[in-house]
Design a protein around this motif. Sequence first.
Motif, mmCIF file in Angstrom:
data_model
loop_
_atom_site.group_PDB
_atom_site.id
_atom_site.type_symbol
_atom_site.label_atom_id
_atom_site.label_comp_id
_atom_site.label_asym_id
_atom_site.label_seq_id
_atom_site.Cartn_x
_atom_site.Cartn_y
_atom_site.Cartn_z
ATOM 1 N N GLU A 20 0.886 -1.601 0.222
ATOM 2 C CA GLU A 20 -0.110 0.167 0.012
ATOM 3 C C GLU A 20 0.519 1.224 -0.005
ATOM 4 O OE1 GLU A 20 -2.056 -0.252 3.493
ATOM 5 O OE2 GLU A 20 -4.136 -2.187 2.429
ATOM 6 N N HIS A 21 1.863 1.619 -0.123
ATOM 7 C CA HIS A 21 3.011 2.269 -0.136
ATOM 8 C C HIS A 21 2.867 3.012 -1.253
ATOM 9 C CE1 HIS A 21 6.604 4.878 -0.209
ATOM 10 N NE2 HIS A 21 6.621 4.667 1.964
ATOM 11 N N ARG A 29 3.962 -3.109 -7.615
ATOM 12 C CA ARG A 29 2.735 -3.654 -6.873
ATOM 13 C C ARG A 29 2.096 -4.759 -7.485
ATOM 14 N NH1 ARG A 29 -1.272 0.034 -6.081
ATOM 15 N NH2 ARG A 29 -2.126 -0.613 -7.672
ATOM 16 N N ASP A 30 1.892 -5.158 -8.912
ATOM 17 C CA ASP A 30 0.988 -5.678 -8.937
ATOM 18 C C ASP A 30 1.481 -7.217 -8.972
ATOM 19 O OD1 ASP A 30 -1.306 -4.621 -9.010
ATOM 20 O OD2 ASP A 30 -0.982 -4.017 -10.675
ATOM 21 N N GLU A 31 2.609 -6.977 -9.704
ATOM 22 C CA GLU A 31 3.859 -8.310 -9.897
ATOM 23 C C GLU A 31 4.425 -8.812 -8.557
ATOM 24 O OE1 GLU A 31 8.645 -8.588 -11.840
ATOM 25 O OE2 GLU A 31 6.975 -7.131 -12.201
ATOM 26 N N LEU A 32 4.238 -8.086 -7.442
ATOM 27 C CA LEU A 32 4.816 -8.529 -6.067
ATOM 28 C C LEU A 32 3.363 -9.434 -5.109
ATOM 29 C CD1 LEU A 32 6.500 -5.906 -4.473
ATOM 30 C CD2 LEU A 32 8.152 -7.445 -4.933
ATOM 31 N N ALA A 33 2.899 -8.833 -5.862
ATOM 32 C CA ALA A 33 1.172 -9.282 -5.049
ATOM 33 C C ALA A 33 0.782 -10.546 -6.443
ATOM 34 C CB ALA A 33 -0.242 -8.728 -5.945
ATOM 35 N N GLU A 34 1.250 -10.727 -6.987
ATOM 36 C CA GLU A 34 1.162 -12.460 -7.969
ATOM 37 C C GLU A 34 2.143 -13.141 -7.548
ATOM 38 O OE1 GLU A 34 1.532 -13.213 -12.041
ATOM 39 O OE2 GLU A 34 0.820 -11.906 -12.618
ATOM 40 N N GLU A 47 -7.234 -0.461 -5.267
ATOM 41 C CA GLU A 47 -6.597 0.854 -4.413
ATOM 42 C C GLU A 47 -8.163 1.733 -3.212
ATOM 43 O OE1 GLU A 47 -4.821 2.677 -5.172
ATOM 44 O OE2 GLU A 47 -4.024 1.290 -6.858
ATOM 45 N N PRO A 48 -7.652 1.942 -2.161
ATOM 46 C CA PRO A 48 -6.295 2.053 -1.881
ATOM 47 C C PRO A 48 -5.309 1.070 -0.841
ATOM 48 C CG PRO A 48 -7.371 3.663 -0.184
ATOM 49 C CD PRO A 48 -8.207 2.753 -1.432
ATOM 50 N N GLU A 49 -6.320 -0.040 -0.815
ATOM 51 C CA GLU A 49 -6.930 -1.293 0.495
ATOM 52 C C GLU A 49 -5.797 -1.910 -0.322
ATOM 53 O OE1 GLU A 49 -9.523 -1.685 2.663
ATOM 54 O OE2 GLU A 49 -9.038 0.314 3.066
ATOM 55 N N THR A 50 -5.297 -3.378 0.622
ATOM 56 C CA THR A 50 -4.696 -4.444 -0.050
ATOM 57 C C THR A 50 -4.793 -5.525 1.248
ATOM 58 O OG1 THR A 50 -2.998 -3.109 -0.966
ATOM 59 C CG2 THR A 50 -2.073 -5.674 -0.623
ATOM 60 N N SER A 51 -5.053 -6.667 0.625
ATOM 61 C CA SER A 51 -5.638 -7.379 1.817
ATOM 62 C C SER A 51 -4.938 -8.954 1.451
ATOM 63 C CB SER A 51 -6.947 -8.286 1.965
ATOM 64 O OG SER A 51 -7.420 -9.113 0.377
#
Length: 55
Positions: A20-21, A29-34, A47-51
Amino acid sequence: MLIACEVAGDVLAGVEEALEHPDLPPSVRDELAETISTRRIEVNISEPETSVQVE
């Protein structure tokens, strides 16, 4: 086992915070999440939250 669960919870909370930084580009962000998502861990970005959820 309880200690491992507590540590995992701390790590996952840190992952959410890092993703969320505001300086993190959306593509990174998307690559890291995957990359972080596995069979048992699911990272969702809206946006703006990640779970981060553990099955």
